[in-house]
Scaffold this motif. Structure first.
Motif: not given
Ligand code: FAD
Length: 394
Positions: A46-55, A88-94, A96-101
């Motif tokens: 599952i992904d943790l993205r954007g503001k969820a990384v701050d939480v 498709l590499g990582t960091g495409l959608i957001a 890398e530090d805002r898109d953790l799996e």
């Protein structure tokens, strides 16, 4: 400061323990109820993205999330012959530090460890709820009965709390015309930290490997024009349905189907969102997938659950009246939840293009330069939606 001192949370997956963490930090008692007999730690990436990384950072679990990352470095789209058509590499959608799996089970463990004061009750479920104005009287399957200041349904897409408080799921379901299944299978291709996807029109078969789990995970997803009750039938019928849809379609699909026959973590469900006019009724409130499931196609369900828990606990702490806190929670969360629900349809088009032409167009886009990709609808919408809430806007 809130009058809420004693909260029952139904569901001990992502949303439930995350809320228990924030309640515990404020000295509020949290009883977390889970119908499974023990902590459920299996599951998919599952992904943790954007503001969820701050939480996650504010919860103190971010280092743990990073340490338990899946390490999946990218994905390849292959043809029936297994040869790569696009990558498709990582960091495409957001960034890398805002898109953790992370594997779902690893995140569940981290969240449980972050809520040590919560009282977990396994193998039990709510059977009746009665809102008495100043508290909720709850009866349990175990035969026990207890009053709580607030009841939170964090019990997922098919929430039992929602059924008890708001009625059957049907009016709130938005079927995204597809079914998804996933299970652990042997890593027959010897994949190493990567995902491989094979598309035929309206179907995708995928395999991915992470050193965090034995074997590989296989996913089969297919679109359909009509909703049936296959998601509520037996696993044997669901496996038979998958054979009808996928047998002979090419690449590894036949081996995946055979492996699905004797895997013990077979998951099958419809790809569905939950859309409700309101998320609370008196002193009963819904959190995470129970209230606003965006579907796996958005890749944002975990993030919504984490951010929702943060906002709900913050509003409960800030207001005397629970009803006012629940209204404020919904006012802050709804635009963010809706923005993330809106990306599920483009997400589905990306992972399972409906036609042969659309598959080729998607692969051509992936082979194009980063600027063009950035301008593509899915990437930019998803990264914007993942950031679409101000955590400090109280
Ligand atoms: C195949 C798949 C892939 C996914 N991929 C992603 C992804 O890439 N990124 C992402 O962000 N999200 C993804 N998701 C979605 C993500 O798993 C959910 O959005 C997230 O887990 C929601 O958390 P939750 O705590 O709200 O609900 P859930 O994780 O569904 O947890 C609900 C909990 O409640 C328990 N429960 C159910 N009924 C009762 C009851 N009657 N009494 C007590 N307990 C009960 C359940 O056992 C469970 O532990 C995916 C989901 C699936 C199915």
């Amino acid at each position: 400061m809130t009058a809420v001192k004693n909260v029952l949370v139904s569901g001990a997956s992502i949303a439930g323990p995350a809320l228990a963490h924030w309640l515990g930090r404020r000295g509020v008692r949290a009883v977390v109820l889970e119908k499974a007999p023990a902590r459920r730690t299996g599951g998919y990436a599952i992904d943790l993205r954007g503001k969820a990384v701050d939480v996650a950072e504010r919860m103190g679990v971010l280092d743990g999330v990073r340490a338990a990352g899946t390490e999946i470095a990218g994905a390849r789209m292959v043809g029936a012959d297994g040869r790569t058509r696009a990558a498709l590499g990582t960091g495409l959608i957001a960034p890398e530090d805002r898109d953790l799996e992370i594997l779902r089970g690893d995140l569940v463990t981290l969240l449980h460890e972050a809520a040590p004061d919560a009282e977990y009750r396994y193998g039990d479920s709510i059977t009746a709820l009665e809102d008495r104005g100043d508290r909720v009287a709850v009866e349990f399957a175990s035969g026990a009965a207890e009053d709580f200041d607030l009841v939170v349904g964090a019990d997922g897409l098919h929430s039992h709390t929602r059924a008890l408080a708001f009625g059957p799921e049907r009016p709130f379901r938005r079927f995204l015309q597809s079914y998804v299944s996933i299970a652990t299978v042997p890593n027959r291709l010897g994949l190493d930290r990567e995902a491989v996807l094979f598309n035929t029109p309206g179907r995708v078969a995928a395999l991915y490997h992470t050193p965090r789990a034995a074997g590989a995970k296989a996913l089969l997803l297919h679109r359909t024009g009509t909703e049936t009750d296959i998601d509520r039938r037996s696993p044997a019928e669901q496996r038979a349905h998958l054979r009808e849809v996928f047998a002979g379609t090419g690449w590894e699909t036949d081996r995946i189907l055979a492996d699905f026959e004797d895997t013990d973590d077979f998951y099958f469900d419809s790809v569905t969102q939950i859309r409700m006019p309101t998320w609370s009724k008196g002193r009963v409130v819904l959190l995470g997938d129970a209230g606003y499931c965006p579907s796996p196609m958005s890749g944002q369900g975990t993030s919504l659950a984490l951010v929702g828990a943060y906002v709900l606990a913050e509003e409960l702490a800030a207001r005397d009246e629970p009803e006012a806190a629940l209204t404020a929670y919904e006012r802050r969360m709804r635009p963010y939840a809706e923005a993330n629900q809106a990306i599920a349809a483009p997400g589905l088009d990306f992972i399972a293009p409906a036609t042969g032409f659309a598959i080729k167009a998607r692969n051509a886009l992936l082979k194009s330069g980063p600027l063009l990709r950035l301008l593509s609808r899915f990437d930019s919408k998803l990264s914007r939606a993942a950031e679409a809430i101000d955590l400090d806007a109280r």
